[in-house]
Design a protein around this motif. Structure first.
Motif, mmCIF file in Angstrom:
data_model
loop_
_atom_site.group_PDB
_atom_site.id
_atom_site.type_symbol
_atom_site.label_atom_id
_atom_site.label_comp_id
_atom_site.label_asym_id
_atom_site.label_seq_id
_atom_site.Cartn_x
_atom_site.Cartn_y
_atom_site.Cartn_z
ATOM 1 N N ALA A 361 44.733 33.088 39.313
ATOM 2 C CA ALA A 361 44.448 32.813 37.908
ATOM 3 C C ALA A 361 43.223 31.912 37.780
ATOM 4 N N VAL A 362 43.114 30.939 38.680
ATOM 5 C CA VAL A 362 41.936 30.068 38.684
ATOM 6 C C VAL A 362 40.678 30.875 39.001
ATOM 7 N N ARG A 363 40.782 31.758 40.010
ATOM 8 C CA ARG A 363 39.635 32.588 40.371
ATOM 9 C C ARG A 363 39.238 33.501 39.222
ATOM 10 N N ARG A 364 40.211 34.064 38.537
ATOM 11 C CA ARG A 364 39.903 34.942 37.400
ATOM 12 C C ARG A 364 39.208 34.169 36.290
ATOM 13 N N ASN A 367 35.624 33.519 37.383
ATOM 14 C CA ASN A 367 34.829 34.743 37.277
ATOM 15 C C ASN A 367 34.513 35.069 35.825
ATOM 16 N N GLN A 368 35.490 34.857 34.957
ATOM 17 C CA GLN A 368 35.280 35.121 33.537
ATOM 18 C C GLN A 368 34.256 34.168 32.954
ATOM 19 N N ALA A 369 34.295 32.893 33.410
ATOM 20 C CA ALA A 369 33.324 31.912 32.927
ATOM 21 C C ALA A 369 31.927 32.214 33.441
ATOM 22 N N GLU A 378 42.941 40.502 38.323
ATOM 23 C CA GLU A 378 43.498 40.172 39.631
ATOM 24 C C GLU A 378 44.780 40.968 39.813
ATOM 25 N N GLN A 379 45.143 41.218 41.070
ATOM 26 C CA GLN A 379 46.365 41.953 41.362
ATOM 27 C C GLN A 379 47.270 41.150 42.287
#
Length: 482
Positions: A361-364, A367-369, A378-379
């Motif tokens: 969730a942090v990585r997503r 990436n969104q930012a 993410e999966q």
């Protein structure tokens, strides 16, 4: 009331099961061990049998279906009530525990926490040592059933990711898993226990020691027959313990997929690999923490791996006192206390998949930012993570930290020192067993804690084992008014 008849029927059957186990223990106590505890087991037979029979009468003509509220009532009733009955043998004169201590030992056993108030285990009646092991063993199989059959449908802390595709619940009904799946899991559990027993016996344990430790190893419970825990056995026995503690912390659906090709979620292997990576990382830290000590490198590796596996799988065995390895070891063990094993296993703790989802969730978000116009996904477990999945894990994390903090503050208010208070709350919530410090550390016990602290820890152990939400739903009027 009629819709809860199935709950009464199942709870009554569980009580009869406890009566049967107590009866078997009474026979062993009277004719095999001759240790004087048979009358206490017979008392448990009478009380459990009477209560079970009464509940079964109330559950007559029950329809073979159960909704969400019934599932919560059944889960809470079983995990709160069964330890009350199982505590009766601990009050025998040959054991000498007060009712508070007996209940603490029983709740710790059923939840596979492994914290103990009993000392002098080397001289304790064998039937009581076997009873402790039995409690953890049946608690372990109960945990697997809970995490596969009920928690995913209650959407507890992201457990919905592990719903079986072959199970299609209606809007307000929990559909039981196919009977063959339950049979396969039970066979796997018994098989792992048998293999562990043979492994221990091959390292020099007596038959009784091998049996009791096999039951408390595969269940990741941690009760031992000796005050020195696994430190009183050979290095070979400790290696066997490492293997089967890890085996108990692996999702049992992964075993089902491998051995029976039953339906299983893709992505389970991802959780297992992440879990093993954490084990390797903290083992390295604990090896480094022993740098400069006189012990041989292989011994340092064994003790580091054993301690890491024992804590992260929430087993709680002790082979060496890691408190003597310095601040790095202490901080590493404290972090390990919270982590836990995999979902659908016998271990407790926060669970590896929740940590993985939080990191994804942090990585997503990052990436969104970085690319606001891109669609970041993410999966996990073979499916795309939804916002509701992440929110469920975040909510669970907040409840987890909050429960730990409240428990620590209340324990401190009862007079416990800072180290004992925070580690007792952590180890109870994660169902690990030992804490840190001179009182409840790996070489200590919980006997000297005040009775109110023991009652609180029983509640925290139960909340940790039932993933918090199940207990909280009991006190949510709106849930019962649906």
């Amino acid at each position: 009331m009629r819709k809860y008849q199935i709950v009464f029927l199942i709870l009554g059957s569980l009580c009869i099961g406890i009566a049967g186990l107590a009866g078997l223990s009474a026979i062993l106590s009277a004719y095999i061990f001759e240790d004087g505890v048979a009358p206490a087991f017979l008392e448990a037979v009478f009380v459990s049998g009477f209560l079970g029979g009464t509940l079964i009468l109330f559950g007559q003509d029950a329809r073979p279906e159960i909704d969400y509220r019934g599932a919560v009532a059944l889960t809470a009733g079983a995990w709160i009530g069964i330890p009350l009955l199982a505590a009766i043998p601990f009050t025998a004169s040959a054991v000498g525990l007060s009712w508070t201590d007996a209940l603490f030992e029983s709740y710790s056993g059923i939840t596979t926490t492994g914290s103990t108030v009993m000392t002098g285990l080397d001289e304790t009646a064998p039937s009581i040592l076997l009873w402790r092991a039995l409690l953890q063993w049946i608690g372990g199989i109960g945990i697997i059933g809970l995490s596969i059959a009920i928690l995913p449908f209650l959407r507890v802390g992201g457990m919905q990711l592990f719903q079986m595709e072959s199970s299609k619940p209606t809007a307000d009904q929990v559909i039981a898993r196919p009977g063959h799946l339950a049979g396969i899991i039970a066979a796997l559990y018994i098989g792992l226990t048998a293999l562990c027993l043979f492994g221990y016996a091959a390292t020099g344990m007596s038959g009784f020691e091998a049996l009791t430790h096999a039951m408390t190893t595969v269940s990741t419970g941690g009760y031992s027959t000796h005050d020195s825990s696994m430190g009183g056995f050979s290095a070979g026995a400790q290696w066997v313990a490492i293997i089967f503690m890890l085996s108990g912390a692996v999702p049992f659906l992964a075993y089902v997929r491998v051995f029976s090709r039953a339906d299983g979620r893709r992505g389970i292997d991802e959780e297992v690999s992440g879990f093993l990576m954490i084990v390797a990382l903290f083992t390295g830290l604990l090896v480094f923490a022993q740098h400069g000590m006189d012990s041989a490198p292989m011994e340092q590796l064994r003790l580091a791996l054993f301690s890491t596996v024992s804590i992260i799988t929430t087993t709680g065995y002790a082979a060496g006192d890691y408190q003597l390895w310095g601040p790095l070891a202490l901080s590493s063990v404290f972090i390990l206390t919270f982590l836990g094993g995999c979902a659908g296993s016998t271990s407790g703790g926060f669970k590896t998949f929740r940590l993985q989802i939080a990191l994804k969730a942090v990585r997503r978000a990052l990436n969104q930012a970085s690319m606001p116009n891109a669609i970041a996904t993410e999966q996990h477990a073979g499916r795309t993570l939804k916002d509701s999945d992440v929110a469920s894990v975040v909510l669970f994390g907040g409840l987890y930290v909050g429960t730990f903090a409240v428990g620590a503050v209340l324990l401190a208010a009862m007079g416990l020192d800072f180290e004992t208070a925070i580690t007792a709350s952590a180890t109870a919530l994660a169902n690990v067993g030992p804490g840190l410090g001179d009182i409840i550390g790996p070489a200590g016990h919980f006997l000297t804690l005040p009775d109110p602290a023991k009652w609180l820890l029983c509640a925290v152990m139960l909340m940790g084992r039932l993933e918090l939400v199940v207990i909280l739903l009991l006190f949510t009027p709106r849930f019962w008014m649906r």
